[in-house]
Design an enzyme around this catalytic site. Sequence first.
Site, PDB file in Angstrom:
ATOM      1  N   HIS A  62       0.826  -1.211   0.000  1.00 17.43           N
ATOM      2  CA  HIS A  62       0.000   0.000   0.000  1.00 17.43           C
ATOM      3  C   HIS A  62       0.854   1.253   0.000  1.00 17.43           C
ATOM      4  CE1 HIS A  62      -2.919  -2.640   2.543  1.00 17.43           C
ATOM      5  NE2 HIS A  62      -2.951  -2.980   1.265  1.00 17.43           N
ATOM      6  N   LYS A  72       7.044   6.525   6.381  1.00 13.64           N
ATOM      7  CA  LYS A  72       6.706   5.649   7.506  1.00 13.64           C
ATOM      8  C   LYS A  72       7.960   5.229   8.256  1.00 13.64           C
ATOM      9  CE  LYS A  72       2.903   3.865   4.736  1.00 13.64           C
ATOM     10  NZ  LYS A  72       2.439   2.809   3.843  1.00 13.64           N
ATOM     11  N   TYR A 132       3.759   1.700  13.524  1.00 13.20           N
ATOM     12  CA  TYR A 132       4.517   2.585  12.637  1.00 13.20           C
ATOM     13  C   TYR A 132       3.961   3.999  12.638  1.00 13.20           C
ATOM     14  CZ  TYR A 132       0.894   0.873   9.407  1.00 13.20           C
ATOM     15  OH  TYR A 132      -0.301   0.492   8.820  1.00 13.20           O
ATOM     16  N   ASP A 168      -6.854  -6.434  -0.384  1.00 13.13           N
ATOM     17  CA  ASP A 168      -5.547  -6.802  -0.930  1.00 13.13           C
ATOM     18  C   ASP A 168      -5.661  -7.914  -1.961  1.00 13.13           C
ATOM     19  OD1 ASP A 168      -3.614  -6.231   2.126  1.00 13.13           O
ATOM     20  OD2 ASP A 168      -4.372  -4.879   0.566  1.00 13.13           O
TER      21      ASP A 168
HETATM   22  C1  LIG Z   1      -4.158   2.514   7.236  1.00  8.63           C
HETATM   23  C2  LIG Z   1      -5.362   2.968   8.006  1.00  8.63           C
HETATM   24  C3  LIG Z   1      -6.536   2.231   8.047  1.00  8.63           C
HETATM   25  N1  LIG Z   1      -7.604   2.681   8.763  1.00  8.63           N
HETATM   26  C4  LIG Z   1      -8.809   1.848   8.798  1.00  8.63           C
HETATM   27  C5  LIG Z   1      -9.384   1.532   7.425  1.00  8.63           C
HETATM   28  C6  LIG Z   1      -9.946   0.152   7.557  1.00  8.63           C
HETATM   29  O1  LIG Z   1     -11.303   0.212   7.975  1.00  8.63           O
HETATM   30  C7  LIG Z   1      -9.111  -0.490   8.670  1.00  8.63           C
HETATM   31  C8  LIG Z   1      -8.097  -1.468   8.149  1.00  8.63           C
HETATM   32  O2  LIG Z   1      -7.354  -0.807   7.137  1.00  8.63           O
HETATM   33  P1  LIG Z   1      -6.441  -1.653   6.131  1.00  8.63           P
HETATM   34  O3  LIG Z   1      -7.109  -2.946   5.802  1.00  8.63           O
HETATM   35  O4  LIG Z   1      -6.038  -0.729   5.009  1.00  8.63           O
HETATM   36  O5  LIG Z   1      -5.169  -1.943   7.071  1.00  8.63           O
HETATM   37  P2  LIG Z   1      -3.788  -2.583   6.545  1.00  8.63           P
HETATM   38  O6  LIG Z   1      -4.037  -3.634   5.525  1.00  8.63           O
HETATM   39  O7  LIG Z   1      -2.998  -2.920   7.739  1.00  8.63           O
HETATM   40  O8  LIG Z   1      -3.118  -1.346   5.793  1.00  8.63           O
HETATM   41  C9  LIG Z   1      -1.794  -0.912   6.054  1.00  8.63           C
HETATM   42  O9  LIG Z   1      -0.962  -1.849   5.461  1.00  8.63           O
HETATM   43  C10 LIG Z   1       0.330  -1.461   5.035  1.00  8.63           C
HETATM   44  C11 LIG Z   1       1.329  -2.351   5.727  1.00  8.63           C
HETATM   45  C12 LIG Z   1       0.690  -0.044   5.162  1.00  8.63           C
HETATM   46  O10 LIG Z   1       1.873   0.320   5.089  1.00  8.63           O
HETATM   47  C13 LIG Z   1      -0.364   0.973   5.270  1.00  8.63           C
HETATM   48  O11 LIG Z   1      -0.021   1.884   6.295  1.00  8.63           O
HETATM   49  C14 LIG Z   1      -1.727   0.488   5.508  1.00  8.63           C
HETATM   50  O12 LIG Z   1      -2.383   0.529   4.246  1.00  8.63           O
HETATM   51  O13 LIG Z   1      -8.446   0.594   9.352  1.00  8.63           O
HETATM   52  C15 LIG Z   1      -7.585   3.870   9.459  1.00  8.63           C
HETATM   53  O14 LIG Z   1      -8.586   4.268  10.087  1.00  8.63           O
HETATM   54  N2  LIG Z   1      -6.442   4.628   9.432  1.00  8.63           N
HETATM   55  C16 LIG Z   1      -5.325   4.225   8.732  1.00  8.63           C
HETATM   56  O15 LIG Z   1      -4.294   4.944   8.748  1.00  8.63           O
END
Ligand SMILES: Cc1cn([C@H]2C[C@H](O)[C@@H](COP(=O)(O)OP(=O)(O)O[C@H]3O[C@H](C)C(=O)[C@H](O)[C@H]3O)O2)c(=O)[nH]c1=O
Length: 188
Positions: A62, A72, A132, A168
Amino acid sequence: MMVRETSLPGVKLVEPMIFEDDRGFFMESYNRDVCRHHGIQVDFVQDNHSLSVKEGTIRGLHFQIGPKAQAKLVRVTTGSIFDVVVDVRQGSPTFGQWEGFTLSSTNKRQLFVPKGFAHGFCTLEPHTEVQYKVDEYYSPEHDRGIIWNDPTLAIHWPYEAPILSDKDRTHPLFRSVDVNFLYEEGDN
Ligand SMILES: Cc1cn([C@H]2C[C@H](O)[C@@H](COP(=O)(O)OP(=O)(O)O[C@H]3O[C@H](C)C(=O)[C@H](O)[C@H]3O)O2)c(=O)[nH]c1=O
C-alpha cells in the site's frame, strides 16, 4: 542509534540503542533529533498499530499518492515480519525495485520508508504486532497499491498462499506496477 542505507536510496534501516539490565530492557523507540541527525527529516503526525493473528498474513502493498503520500517508520513490538518496500517514484533509477527486511521484537530493527514507496509485510509468527509512524494522515481517496504477487516485481515472499484482506486480494486499484505510474516527485 545506528542507521544504514539500503539498496534503495532513502530507505534506511534503523538499529536503536538497547539498554539491558536484569529487569529487561529500555530503548528510545523514537527520537526526533536523533532521526533528523541521520537524515530522517520528517514530522510524524499519526501512529498506527496492527495485530495479525496468524503467521503468513500479508498486509500491502500500500501507499498513498499525491499530497497525502506518506513516509513511515515501521517497527515490530511482538513477533516478526518480512517487511517489503517498492520504489514507485516515476523516473526513479530504482523504479519498480524492491527490498525485504526482517523486523522483529527481538532484533528491534526499524525501517524508514520515504514517500514514493509502496509498503507491505508478511508475518512470520502468529500474533505479530506492527507499530509505525506516518507523516501524513490517512486518506482512503489517496490509497493505492500493488497486488502482493505482482509478476513484474516477483517479490520473494516467505509464504505462497498468504492470508489477505478482501482489499488486498481484489482491489481494482491494485494493479501491476508497470501499469500505473503511481507517484510523481513533487506530488507531496
Ligand atoms: C491505514 C489505516 C486504516 N484505517 C482503517 C481503514 C480500515 O477500515 C481499517 C483497516 O485498514 P487496512 O485494511 O487498510 O489496514 P492494513 O491492511 O494494515 O493497511 C496498512 O498496510 C500497510 C502495511 C501499510 O503500510 C499501510 O499503512 C496500511 O495501508 O483501518 C484507518 O482508520 N487509518 C489508517 O491509517
